[in-house]
Design an enzyme around this catalytic site. Structure first.
Site, PDB file in Angstrom:
ATOM      1  N   SER A 145       0.860  -1.182   0.000  1.00  0.00           N
ATOM      2  CA  SER A 145       0.000   0.000   0.000  1.00  0.00           C
ATOM      3  C   SER A 145       0.893   1.228   0.000  1.00  0.00           C
ATOM      4  CB  SER A 145      -0.898  -0.005   1.247  1.00  0.00           C
ATOM      5  OG  SER A 145      -1.510   1.250   1.449  1.00  0.00           O
ATOM      6  N   TYR A 177      -2.486   0.973  10.714  1.00  0.00           N
ATOM      7  CA  TYR A 177      -2.534   0.161   9.490  1.00  0.00           C
ATOM      8  C   TYR A 177      -1.187   0.160   8.781  1.00  0.00           C
ATOM      9  CZ  TYR A 177      -3.857  -0.698   4.543  1.00  0.00           C
ATOM     10  OH  TYR A 177      -3.950  -1.149   3.245  1.00  0.00           O
TER      11      TYR A 177
END
Length: 231
Positions: free
Chosen positions: A139, A149
């Protein structure tokens, strides 16, 4: 005919990846959480593309479930040409908030450890053959602090880099893909226009294009962002 395993694959980027590989004539093995979605997608793929499909409902946050899925695929296929570790989850939480400990652990299980366990199962067949390609769907959060995250995605990028070093002389390619905001179900309810996001199909096409390079070349890391930048 070649074989591809793709996780987290009934929605968003995962679904687009399965579609792209099946469209090109690859047999596909995929998994997702919801059995009904898995079954419907599998039947659709068989009808439209005529490829072999292995589809299972799997909770990729569970170590045993990951290994069982891998073994069931390997019993059918002696060879796996492509592994795409795509399964993941985003749960908003902060490292300083002890009440979100379970959420943080869930992200580590699904975003990092599922990729590790599945790769461990699939890699021996690739190494024995001296070829194969592992894609880890990281990501943009892998290279920027985007909440707790980001820790799991930083770790997945680190895993990709170390794995690349370990297998580069054994014929196996490793690519870390780092997409920014992509229009998927995770953005449902946003007030931003769809045009502000990347398309899942564009991410899938990028993976396919990288896979098509000669064995002498590997894209180690790929960063994709919306044209107007991060959201």
């Amino acid at each position: 005919m070649k074989n591809a395993i793709i996780t987290g694959a009934t929605k968003g980027i995962g679904r687009a990846l399965v579609e792209r590989f099946a469209q090109a004539g690859h047999n596909v093995a995929f998994c997702a959480r919801t059995a009904a979605d898995v079954s419907a997608f599998a039947e659709d793929l068989r009808t439209r593309y005529g490829v072999e499909v292995i589809a299972q409902a799997v909770d990729m946050s569970e170590k045993k479930a990951v290994k069982d899925f891998a073994q069931s695929v390997l019993k059918t296929w002696q060879q796996v040409d492509v592994l795409v570790n795509n399964a993941g989850v985003f749960i908003p939480c902060e490292l300083t908030d002890s009440s979100t400990e379970a959420a943080f652990e869930s992200m580590l299980d699904l975003n990092l450890l599922s990729a590790y366990y599945l790769t461990q199962q699939v890699l021996p067949s690739m190494l024995k053959r001296g070829s194969g390609h592992v894609f880890n769907m990281c990501s943009i959060a892998s290279i920027m602090p985007y909440g707790a995250y980001a820790v799991s995605k930083h770790a997945l990028l680190g895993f990709s880099r170390v794995l690349r070093e370990e297998v580069k002389e054994k014929g196996v390619r490793v690519t870390a893909v780092m997409p920014g905001a992509t229009y998927t179900a995770s953005w449902s309810g946003t007030e931003l226009p769809e045009e502000r996001f990347m398309k899942a199909e564009d991410i899938a096409q990028s993976v396919w294009d990288i896979y098509q390079l000669s064995p002498q070349t590997v894209v180690e890391e790929l960063v994709l962002r919306p044209q107007l930048g991060d959201i």
